[in-house]
Design an enzyme around this catalytic site. Structure first.
Site, PDB file in Angstrom:
ATOM      1  N   LYS A  17      23.541  27.887 -31.945  1.00 46.69           N
ATOM      2  CA  LYS A  17      24.745  27.055 -32.000  1.00 46.69           C
ATOM      3  C   LYS A  17      25.884  27.762 -32.727  1.00 46.69           C
ATOM      4  O   LYS A  17      27.039  27.533 -32.391  1.00 46.69           O
ATOM      5  CB  LYS A  17      24.466  25.663 -32.555  1.00 46.69           C
ATOM      6  CG  LYS A  17      24.045  25.588 -33.978  1.00 46.69           C
ATOM      7  CD  LYS A  17      23.571  24.185 -34.318  1.00 46.69           C
ATOM      8  CE  LYS A  17      22.722  24.215 -35.564  1.00 46.69           C
ATOM      9  NZ  LYS A  17      23.372  24.736 -36.766  1.00 46.69           N
ATOM     10  N   ARG A  92      24.516  15.879 -40.149  1.00 47.35           N
ATOM     11  CA  ARG A  92      23.128  16.317 -40.050  1.00 47.35           C
ATOM     12  C   ARG A  92      22.148  15.177 -40.295  1.00 47.35           C
ATOM     13  O   ARG A  92      20.953  15.385 -40.229  1.00 47.35           O
ATOM     14  CB  ARG A  92      22.898  17.374 -41.130  1.00 47.35           C
ATOM     15  CG  ARG A  92      22.190  18.629 -40.683  1.00 47.35           C
ATOM     16  CD  ARG A  92      22.262  19.569 -41.877  1.00 47.35           C
ATOM     17  NE  ARG A  92      21.512  20.763 -41.752  1.00 47.35           N
ATOM     18  CZ  ARG A  92      22.005  21.931 -41.353  1.00 47.35           C
ATOM     19  NH1 ARG A  92      23.236  22.043 -40.966  1.00 47.35           N
ATOM     20  NH2 ARG A  92      21.234  23.005 -41.347  1.00 47.35           N
ATOM     21  N   ARG A 131      16.219  37.021 -36.988  1.00 47.39           N
ATOM     22  CA  ARG A 131      17.441  36.953 -37.784  1.00 47.39           C
ATOM     23  C   ARG A 131      17.147  37.278 -39.256  1.00 47.39           C
ATOM     24  O   ARG A 131      17.963  37.895 -39.931  1.00 47.39           O
ATOM     25  CB  ARG A 131      18.049  35.555 -37.668  1.00 47.39           C
ATOM     26  CG  ARG A 131      19.385  35.424 -38.381  1.00 47.39           C
ATOM     27  CD  ARG A 131      20.019  34.075 -38.140  1.00 47.39           C
ATOM     28  NE  ARG A 131      19.497  33.063 -39.047  1.00 47.39           N
ATOM     29  CZ  ARG A 131      19.827  31.765 -38.989  1.00 47.39           C
ATOM     30  NH1 ARG A 131      20.643  31.345 -38.047  1.00 47.39           N
ATOM     31  NH2 ARG A 131      19.338  30.908 -39.854  1.00 47.39           N
ATOM     32  N   ARG A 137      18.978  36.426 -44.829  1.00 46.66           N
ATOM     33  CA  ARG A 137      19.425  35.193 -45.473  1.00 46.66           C
ATOM     34  C   ARG A 137      18.346  34.639 -46.400  1.00 46.66           C
ATOM     35  O   ARG A 137      17.162  34.657 -46.068  1.00 46.66           O
ATOM     36  CB  ARG A 137      19.753  34.139 -44.400  1.00 46.66           C
ATOM     37  CG  ARG A 137      21.231  33.999 -44.162  1.00 46.66           C
ATOM     38  CD  ARG A 137      21.517  33.067 -43.038  1.00 46.66           C
ATOM     39  NE  ARG A 137      20.988  31.725 -43.243  1.00 46.66           N
ATOM     40  CZ  ARG A 137      21.301  30.699 -42.482  1.00 46.66           C
ATOM     41  NH1 ARG A 137      22.137  30.863 -41.476  1.00 46.66           N
ATOM     42  NH2 ARG A 137      20.790  29.514 -42.705  1.00 46.66           N
ATOM     43  N   ARG A 148      13.273  23.651 -42.829  1.00 46.62           N
ATOM     44  CA  ARG A 148      14.542  23.267 -42.192  1.00 46.62           C
ATOM     45  C   ARG A 148      14.303  22.669 -40.813  1.00 46.62           C
ATOM     46  O   ARG A 148      14.978  21.722 -40.417  1.00 46.62           O
ATOM     47  CB  ARG A 148      15.494  24.456 -42.149  1.00 46.62           C
ATOM     48  CG  ARG A 148      16.298  24.537 -43.445  1.00 46.62           C
ATOM     49  CD  ARG A 148      16.653  25.960 -43.843  1.00 46.62           C
ATOM     50  NE  ARG A 148      17.339  26.683 -42.821  1.00 46.62           N
ATOM     51  CZ  ARG A 148      17.015  27.940 -42.428  1.00 46.62           C
ATOM     52  NH1 ARG A 148      15.987  28.556 -42.972  1.00 46.62           N
ATOM     53  NH2 ARG A 148      17.712  28.548 -41.506  1.00 46.62           N
TER      54      ARG A 148
END
Ligand code: ADP
Length: 198
Positions: A17, A92, A131, A137, A148
């Site tokens: 996204k 969210r 990723r 991250r 998550r």
């Protein structure tokens, strides 16, 4: 010109996204408002907000709703968002949907479309692990990713029912090449009369 393009892009972590949000924003000439990016910029910049949210985001928990909504209200009040925006990562959960409704409703506005990028959980996990290697991250650990995704399934996916009742959700198959997925999104938006203008 008075045409507006007020969009929300929703999907599980790793659904793409962020990438698609930027493409939509460029095509429609409206800014992306990504709460995750705002939090990361503040953490990297060493601001007070960054200090407030760094542990929460590293754990993969949600930042308190009122704080998050206040940041979004501020950002959406900027002039460049007057005719539209692409929200990424907000709202969210149900509380945040209420906050956004109150804010937009107070201005006589509403979301024009909600783009749901549909990606199976296994595919999301695979993309996120990739990723993790590329971007490093803090929240892209195996536990962080699973946590998550759980929050997404429990708290975020249900907001699609609310928007679905309003008839504004476009479910897009998020598996395919980046260009194919962008084309699917543009076709769905065009079917709502939201045509690319830039
Ligand atoms: P991802 O979708 O991969 O989890 P994001 O960049 O959207 O990443 O968000 C990163 C983190 O920022 C979240 O795990 C959460 O801690 C915080 N965050 C982002 N958006 C929100 C929001 N709307 N409400 C609360 N916390 C948020």
């Amino acid at each position: 010109m008075t045409a507006s393009t007020r969009l929300l892009i929703v999907g599980p972590q790793g659904s793409g996204k962020g990438t698609q949000g930027v493409r939509i924003s460029e095509a429609f000439g409206v800014p992306v408002v990504s709460t995750g990016d705002i939090f990361r910029a503040n953490i990297n910049g060493g601001t007070e907000l960054g200090a407030q949210v760094s542990e929460i985001t590293a754990r993969g928990d949600l930042v308190p709703d009122e704080l998050t909504s206040e940041i979004v209200r501020d950002r959406l009040s900027d002039e460049d968002a007057a005719n539209g925006f692409v929200l990424d990562g907000y709202p969210r959960n149900a509380v945040q949907v209420g906050h956004l409704d109150d804010f937009l409703g107070g201005r006589g506005e509403a979301l024009d479309a909600v783009i749901l990028l549909d990606v199976p959980r296994e595919e999301s996990i695979g993309r996120l692990q990739l990723r993790a290697h590329e971007q490093g991250r803090a929240d892209d650990t195996v536990e962080g990713i699973a946590h998550r995704l759980d929050i997404y399934e429990k708290e975020t996916a249900p907001i699609l029912d609310v928007y679905g009742e309003r008839g504004i959700v476009d479910r897009i198959d998020g598996v395919g090449s980046l260009d194919e997925i962008t084309e699917r999104i543009f076709a769905a938006l065009a079917a709502r009369g939201l045509a690319v203008t830039v």
